[in-house]
Write a protein that holds these residues in place. Structure first.
Motif, mmCIF file in Angstrom:
data_model
loop_
_atom_site.group_PDB
_atom_site.id
_atom_site.type_symbol
_atom_site.label_atom_id
_atom_site.label_comp_id
_atom_site.label_asym_id
_atom_site.label_seq_id
_atom_site.Cartn_x
_atom_site.Cartn_y
_atom_site.Cartn_z
ATOM 1 N N CYS A 29 10.088 -33.752 9.675
ATOM 2 C CA CYS A 29 11.091 -34.721 10.132
ATOM 3 C C CYS A 29 12.085 -34.136 11.134
ATOM 4 O O CYS A 29 12.546 -34.841 12.016
ATOM 5 N N TYR A 30 12.454 -32.876 10.986
ATOM 6 C CA TYR A 30 13.371 -32.243 11.934
ATOM 7 C C TYR A 30 13.192 -30.740 11.827
ATOM 8 O O TYR A 30 12.642 -30.225 10.839
ATOM 9 N N CYS A 31 13.651 -30.050 12.834
ATOM 10 C CA CYS A 31 13.599 -28.583 12.820
ATOM 11 C C CYS A 31 15.003 -28.031 13.033
ATOM 12 O O CYS A 31 15.792 -28.589 13.796
ATOM 13 N N THR A 32 15.277 -26.937 12.344
ATOM 14 C CA THR A 32 16.509 -26.195 12.555
ATOM 15 C C THR A 32 16.119 -24.864 13.188
ATOM 16 O O THR A 32 14.937 -24.605 13.417
ATOM 17 N N THR A 33 17.100 -24.029 13.441
ATOM 18 C CA THR A 33 16.805 -22.722 14.021
ATOM 19 C C THR A 33 15.980 -21.870 13.066
ATOM 20 O O THR A 33 15.298 -20.947 13.506
ATOM 21 N N ASP A 34 15.990 -22.201 11.765
ATOM 22 C CA ASP A 34 15.249 -21.415 10.775
ATOM 23 C C ASP A 34 13.851 -21.945 10.492
ATOM 24 O O ASP A 34 12.911 -21.167 10.340
ATOM 25 N N SER A 35 13.704 -23.254 10.372
ATOM 26 C CA SER A 35 12.414 -23.825 9.981
ATOM 27 C C SER A 35 12.404 -25.327 10.248
ATOM 28 O O SER A 35 13.398 -25.899 10.674
ATOM 29 N N CYS A 36 11.265 -25.929 9.933
ATOM 30 C CA CYS A 36 11.138 -27.380 10.040
ATOM 31 C C CYS A 36 11.020 -27.964 8.635
ATOM 32 O O CYS A 36 10.378 -27.386 7.762
ATOM 33 N N GLY A 37 11.643 -29.130 8.436
ATOM 34 C CA GLY A 37 11.610 -29.785 7.134
ATOM 35 C C GLY A 37 10.570 -30.878 7.082
ATOM 36 O O GLY A 37 10.255 -31.494 8.094
ATOM 37 N N TYR A 38 10.052 -31.088 5.883
ATOM 38 C CA TYR A 38 9.091 -32.164 5.670
ATOM 39 C C TYR A 38 9.801 -33.402 5.132
ATOM 40 O O TYR A 38 10.706 -33.306 4.315
ATOM 41 N N SER A 39 9.338 -34.554 5.561
ATOM 42 C CA SER A 39 9.963 -35.814 5.188
ATOM 43 C C SER A 39 9.947 -36.046 3.689
ATOM 44 O O SER A 39 10.930 -36.535 3.126
ATOM 45 N N ILE A 40 8.852 -35.708 3.034
ATOM 46 C CA ILE A 40 8.760 -35.932 1.595
ATOM 47 C C ILE A 40 9.850 -35.142 0.867
ATOM 48 O O ILE A 40 10.473 -35.634 -0.071
ATOM 49 N N ALA A 41 10.105 -33.921 1.312
ATOM 50 C CA ALA A 41 11.159 -33.101 0.698
ATOM 51 C C ALA A 41 12.534 -33.704 0.982
ATOM 52 O O ALA A 41 13.412 -33.707 0.113
ATOM 53 N N ILE A 110 20.392 -28.305 13.996
ATOM 54 C CA ILE A 110 19.230 -29.166 14.237
ATOM 55 C C ILE A 110 18.838 -28.988 15.694
ATOM 56 O O ILE A 110 19.648 -29.215 16.597
ATOM 57 N N ILE A 111 17.589 -28.560 15.904
ATOM 58 C CA ILE A 111 17.155 -28.314 17.285
ATOM 59 C C ILE A 111 16.134 -29.333 17.793
ATOM 60 O O ILE A 111 15.937 -29.456 18.998
ATOM 61 N N SER A 112 15.481 -30.058 16.855
ATOM 62 C CA SER A 112 14.543 -31.091 17.303
ATOM 63 C C SER A 112 14.254 -32.079 16.179
ATOM 64 O O SER A 112 14.474 -31.790 15.002
ATOM 65 N N TYR A 113 13.772 -33.242 16.586
ATOM 66 C CA TYR A 113 13.386 -34.297 15.660
ATOM 67 C C TYR A 113 11.882 -34.463 15.777
ATOM 68 O O TYR A 113 11.344 -34.562 16.877
ATOM 69 N N LYS A 114 11.233 -34.502 14.663
ATOM 70 C CA LYS A 114 9.773 -34.557 14.634
ATOM 71 C C LYS A 114 9.274 -35.968 14.316
ATOM 72 O O LYS A 114 10.045 -36.877 14.014
ATOM 73 N N LEU A 115 7.955 -36.116 14.330
ATOM 74 C CA LEU A 115 7.306 -37.412 14.143
ATOM 75 C C LEU A 115 7.739 -38.102 12.846
ATOM 76 O O LEU A 115 7.942 -39.320 12.815
ATOM 77 N N GLY A 116 7.910 -37.357 11.777
ATOM 78 C CA GLY A 116 8.311 -37.951 10.505
ATOM 79 C C GLY A 116 9.634 -38.686 10.597
ATOM 80 O O GLY A 116 9.796 -39.764 10.018
ATOM 81 N N TYR A 117 10.587 -38.115 11.314
ATOM 82 C CA TYR A 117 11.874 -38.785 11.491
ATOM 83 C C TYR A 117 11.697 -40.087 12.260
ATOM 84 O O TYR A 117 12.221 -41.130 11.868
ATOM 85 N N TRP A 118 10.961 -40.024 13.355
ATOM 86 C CA TRP A 118 10.800 -41.214 14.200
ATOM 87 C C TRP A 118 10.006 -42.308 13.493
ATOM 88 O O TRP A 118 10.295 -43.504 13.655
ATOM 89 N N LEU A 119 9.014 -41.929 12.671
ATOM 90 C CA LEU A 119 8.280 -42.929 11.894
ATOM 91 C C LEU A 119 9.172 -43.546 10.813
ATOM 92 O O LEU A 119 9.073 -44.740 10.527
ATOM 93 N N TRP A 120 10.046 -42.718 10.233
ATOM 94 C CA TRP A 120 10.997 -43.207 9.238
ATOM 95 C C TRP A 120 11.916 -44.254 9.873
ATOM 96 O O TRP A 120 12.124 -45.329 9.311
ATOM 97 N N VAL A 121 12.442 -43.942 11.040
ATOM 98 C CA VAL A 121 13.286 -44.903 11.762
ATOM 99 C C VAL A 121 12.461 -46.142 12.111
ATOM 100 O O VAL A 121 12.928 -47.275 11.928
#
Length: 153
Positions: A29-41, A110-121
């Protein structure tokens, strides 16, 4: 000859929104400077983030969307309101530059928004657009029915 089952537009809108939401859960769903998060989490841990404030408040889009789904047939007007709140709350996430990344309370940029975020929206947008279309086409039909007949003489 068999009669084909006619599809209800509300059912199509509702199903499309739910399926889009479920697909979003399989994506990052999004990425930070450390890692990317999953939407389910994010869905399951989001309620905790809600209590901590900040970007976690945008988790409220989920119960708004759920309420919109549940009320779609019984209370279309309230479903329209809930779907609007879901869209607005989900897009509010874009206004945050940091998010909590672990249980220790550390924040990451937050450095980027991934497909999971955009599908959620998109799942909320589908519900809001569909609810709006159904509401205003119903309103237009009522208005046209109540118009006096024009005299063509």
């Amino acid at each position: 000859m068999k009669k084909l089952k006619q599809f209800n537009p509300r059912d199509i809108i509702l199903t499309t929104s739910i399926v889009t939401f479920l697909i979003s859960l399989t994506q990052q769903c999004y990425c930070t400077t450390d890692s990317c998060g999953y939407s389910i989490a994010a869905v399951f841990s989001g309620a905790i983030g809600l209590l901590l404030g900040g970007a976690g408040i945008t988790w409220l889009a989920n119960p708004f969307l759920l309420a919109s789904w549940i009320l779609a047939k019984k209370s279309p007007e309230f479903s329209l309101l809930m779907s609007f709140l879901a869209v607005a709350t989900a897009l509010f996430f874009l206004s945050f530059s940091k998010i909590m990344v672990n249980e220790a309370g550390s924040y990451g940029q937050i450095i980027s928004y991934k497909l999971g975020y955009w599908l959620w929206v998109l799942s909320s947008v589908i519900m809001f657009a569909g609810n709006s279309w159904l509401y205003f086409s119903k309103w237009r039909a009522v208005a046209q029915r109540d118009l006096p007949l024009q005299n063509n003489t």
